[in-house]
Design an enzyme around this catalytic site. Structure first.
Site, PDB file in Angstrom:
ATOM      1  N   TRP A  52      74.156  -1.807  42.626  1.00  0.00           N
ATOM      2  CA  TRP A  52      74.564  -0.164  42.259  1.00  0.00           C
ATOM      3  C   TRP A  52      72.979   0.435  41.731  1.00  0.00           C
ATOM      4  O   TRP A  52      72.963   1.557  41.679  1.00  0.00           O
ATOM      5  CB  TRP A  52      75.559  -0.278  41.035  1.00  0.00           C
ATOM      6  N   GLY A 189      78.522  -4.374  35.964  1.00  0.00           N
ATOM      7  CA  GLY A 189      77.307  -3.881  35.849  1.00  0.00           C
ATOM      8  C   GLY A 189      77.136  -3.762  34.264  1.00  0.00           C
ATOM      9  O   GLY A 189      75.765  -3.557  33.818  1.00  0.00           O
ATOM     10  N   ASP A 191      77.188  -5.997  32.239  1.00  0.00           N
ATOM     11  CA  ASP A 191      77.177  -7.407  32.060  1.00  0.00           C
ATOM     12  C   ASP A 191      77.694  -8.087  30.653  1.00  0.00           C
ATOM     13  O   ASP A 191      78.506  -8.751  30.468  1.00  0.00           O
ATOM     14  CB  ASP A 191      75.876  -8.219  32.565  1.00  0.00           C
ATOM     15  N   ARG A 224      68.812 -10.252  25.163  1.00  0.00           N
ATOM     16  CA  ARG A 224      69.661 -10.896  26.427  1.00  0.00           C
ATOM     17  C   ARG A 224      70.923 -11.709  25.853  1.00  0.00           C
ATOM     18  O   ARG A 224      70.925 -11.892  24.436  1.00  0.00           O
ATOM     19  CB  ARG A 224      68.586 -11.732  26.894  1.00  0.00           C
ATOM     20  N   TYR A 381      71.295  -5.901  25.084  1.00  0.00           N
ATOM     21  CA  TYR A 381      71.573  -5.158  26.238  1.00  0.00           C
ATOM     22  C   TYR A 381      73.187  -4.896  26.549  1.00  0.00           C
ATOM     23  O   TYR A 381      74.051  -5.909  25.988  1.00  0.00           O
ATOM     24  CB  TYR A 381      70.788  -5.660  27.306  1.00  0.00           C
ATOM     25  N   GLU A 425      64.416  -0.093  30.570  1.00  0.00           N
ATOM     26  CA  GLU A 425      65.923  -0.293  31.045  1.00  0.00           C
ATOM     27  C   GLU A 425      66.737   0.341  30.223  1.00  0.00           C
ATOM     28  O   GLU A 425      67.992   0.713  30.496  1.00  0.00           O
ATOM     29  CB  GLU A 425      65.885  -1.741  30.940  1.00  0.00           C
TER      30      GLU A 425
HETATM   31  C1  9WN Z   1      72.697  -9.598  36.334  1.00  0.00           C
HETATM   32  C2  9WN Z   1      69.793  -5.139  37.568  1.00  0.00           C
HETATM   33  C3  9WN Z   1      70.935  -5.436  36.774  1.00  0.00           C
HETATM   34  C4  9WN Z   1      71.733  -4.285  36.481  1.00  0.00           C
HETATM   35  C5  9WN Z   1      72.877  -4.664  35.741  1.00  0.00           C
HETATM   36  C6  9WN Z   1      72.229  -5.363  34.530  1.00  0.00           C
HETATM   37  C7  9WN Z   1      71.395  -6.467  34.731  1.00  0.00           C
HETATM   38  C8  9WN Z   1      71.749  -8.717  35.948  1.00  0.00           C
HETATM   39  C9  9WN Z   1      71.052  -9.423  34.821  1.00  0.00           C
HETATM   40  O1  9WN Z   1      70.326  -6.042  35.575  1.00  0.00           O
HETATM   41  O2  9WN Z   1      72.160  -7.514  35.275  1.00  0.00           O
HETATM   42  O3  9WN Z   1      73.169  -8.809  37.521  1.00  0.00           O
HETATM   43  O4  9WN Z   1      70.285 -10.496  35.216  1.00  0.00           O
HETATM   44  O5  9WN Z   1      71.186  -9.366  33.507  1.00  0.00           O
HETATM   45  O6  9WN Z   1      73.352  -5.742  33.423  1.00  0.00           O
HETATM   46  O7  9WN Z   1      73.827  -3.700  35.229  1.00  0.00           O
HETATM   47  O8  9WN Z   1      72.321  -3.853  37.996  1.00  0.00           O
HETATM   48  O9  9WN Z   1      69.158  -3.889  37.021  1.00  0.00           O
END
Ligand code: 9WN
Length: 461
Positions: A52, A189, A191, A224, A381, A425
């Site tokens: 995405w 997305g 997460d 995180r 996050y 971010e």
């Molecule tokens: C796992 C890349 C991605 C976004 C997600 C965000 C984060 C990844 C992570 O980063 O997820 O897919 O390692 O945390 O939550 O929305 O697409 O930017």
């Protein structure tokens, strides 16, 4: 009047600067053609192509480099599986000896056990399908400059997009509700959102595959997910792998099966763009309209919560809504299908101090979680910080619903934030400080879209 004057002066001075800086971020994150030809979300922590993210990123490129926007989408769809599934990560530049992201290609092994293409390594999860929106947007910009190229773009991508949407409306919706089931928090997305807490807390992994945390070498562990969260993420991913990433092969009690309100709403909005494309290409629309009707029939009956006055996700295993009040509960407004009462309720939520609507935060944008929620944390996050893609989606929704003043407010506050802080971010709603990964691509790309001279383009989408 005074307002308008200040805004216009601000725009004149600042928009070019914002766009110039944002383009620099996208250039920095561009990975050259010989290594895949795509834009990584950020240096270090996210070195591959994310699903995405690329859709949002293509919106940014569409304003000044349509070829690159198309290249971004082409690189992403090079990882599409033969059943239409579009993975959440494409590991174009996987370096066999060097682990640069975990879990990496050596964990997923997608081409050995699924319909994944052999030529490129991918993950076995997906993400919200913003792509038909992005392609339609690129088409609209391009058609004014080069109509044959714009038509060729639709011809190239329409079959790929239809395959993706058909996969999501069938394999991912066995109930036929027009609402997508996700099988892992990473598919949302969002997460680390508390939306998934009750489900994750109930999971006691019987095994955890070996993994190394690399994310916390780039970003403070305070921002995180915890080790317990990661253990569960890895357990769920391993269970999906055992089912060859085919939900139809999962045990019925597989513990994470959720009708995701944001994913489903984005799919619906994207399907509306597919209907526009079908009109241009003289393709039949019955199947598409059938998918849309199912969504329209079930969105409110399954996901709206009258007491909370927002949308909730739906736990398929237990047959009940997941009652977590987050900004995601407002996002179905993007579908432009809600009643006036629902639209007003969502606007009223955003006016509350708990969603930074009373001038009580450093930044007057929607945070990911209400300030008074037990688990609110301005640095962690998806558990408090402001995300630009979320506010951009709300901006588009307000414009489409003629809530122009609200749209203007979001646009100006996002642009002011990136002007002051740069392209992060996410951002703390309490201080406005940029957090997570620096020089984050979708923040830059969506800032370009917001800064573009004619934001009214959204009205005609
Ligand atoms: C796992 C890349 C991605 C976004 C997600 C965000 C984060 C990844 C992570 O980063 O997820 O897919 O390692 O945390 O939550 O929305 O697409 O930017």
């Amino acid at each position: 009047m005074a307002h308008e004057h200040v805004d216009r002066a601000f725009e004149r001075k600042q928009m070019d600067t914002i766009a110039r800086e944002a383009k620099r971020v996208l250039d920095t994150n561009w990975v050259k053609a010989s290594e895949g030809g795509f834009t990584r979300p950020a240096e270090g922590i996210y070195p591959y192509q994310w699903n995405w993210d690329s859709g949002f990123i293509a919106y940014g490129y569409s304003h000044y480099d349509q070829n690159r926007a198309i290249a971004e989408m082409r690189a992403l769809f090079s990882g599409q599986w033969s059943d239409g599934f579009l993975p959440h990560i494409i590991f174009h530049t996987s370096k066999a000896t060097q682990q640069t992201y975990s879990p990496g290609p050596e964990f997923w092994e997608s081409s050995h056990i699924s319909d994944a293409p052999a030529r490129v390594a991918t993950s076995g999860l997906t993400q919200p399908p913003v792509h038909a929106m992005a392609i339609w947007h690129i088409y609209k910009v391009l058609t004014k400059k080069d109509a044959p190229a714009a038509l060729a773009l639709l011809k190239e991508f329409y079959p790929k997009l239809i395959a993706l949407h058909r996969y999501l409306y069938t394999v991912r919706d066995p109930e036929g509700w027009g609402l997508v089931t996700i099988y892992h928090p990473w598919e949302s997305g969002f997460d680390n959102s508390p939306r998934w807490d009750s489900l994750l807390e109930a999971i006691q992994p019987t095994y955890v595959p070996a993994y190394t945390r690399i994310d916390t070498t780039f970003v403070s562990p305070k921002m995180r997910p915890t080790r317990e969260d990661y253990d569960r993420y890895m357990y769920l991913a391993a269970e999906l792998k055992r089912a060859a990433y085919d939900p139809r092969r999962l045990p019925s009690a597989y513990p994470f099966q959720v009708k995701d309100k944001v994913f489903s709403s984005m799919l619906y909005s994207a399907t509306r763009r597919l209907v526009h494309m079908a009109g241009i290409l003289n393709e039949p629309t019955n199947e598409l309209r059938g998918w849309m009707e199912r969504f329209e029939q079930h969105l409110t009956s399954k996901l709206w919560n009258t007491q909370a006055q927002m949308f909730f996700d739906f736990d398929v295993v237990r047959g009940k809504q997941l009652r977590e009040e987050t900004v995601a509960g407002l996002l179905p407004i993007i579908t432009d299908t809600l009643t006036l009462q629902q639209n007003q309720a969502i606007a009223a939520q955003m006016d509350k101090g708990t969603f930074c609507g009373e001038g009580n935060c450093a930044v007057s944008l929607a945070p990911s979680l209400a300030l008074d929620a037990d688990t609110f944390n301005p640095h962690l996050y998806w558990r408090g910080p402001i995300w630009i893609n979320v506010n951009w989606l709300l901006w588009k929704a307000f414009l489409a619903n003629s809530m122009v003043e609200r749209a203007r407010h979001l646009r100006m506050h996002v642009l002011q934030l990136v002007m002051n802080e740069g392209f992060w971010e996410y951002y703390s709603p309490l201080t406005g400080k940029g957090l997570g990964a620096k020089n984050f691509s979708w923040t830059a790309a969506l800032a370009i879209d917001l800064a573009s001279e004619n934001p009214a383009h959204v009205l005609t989408e």
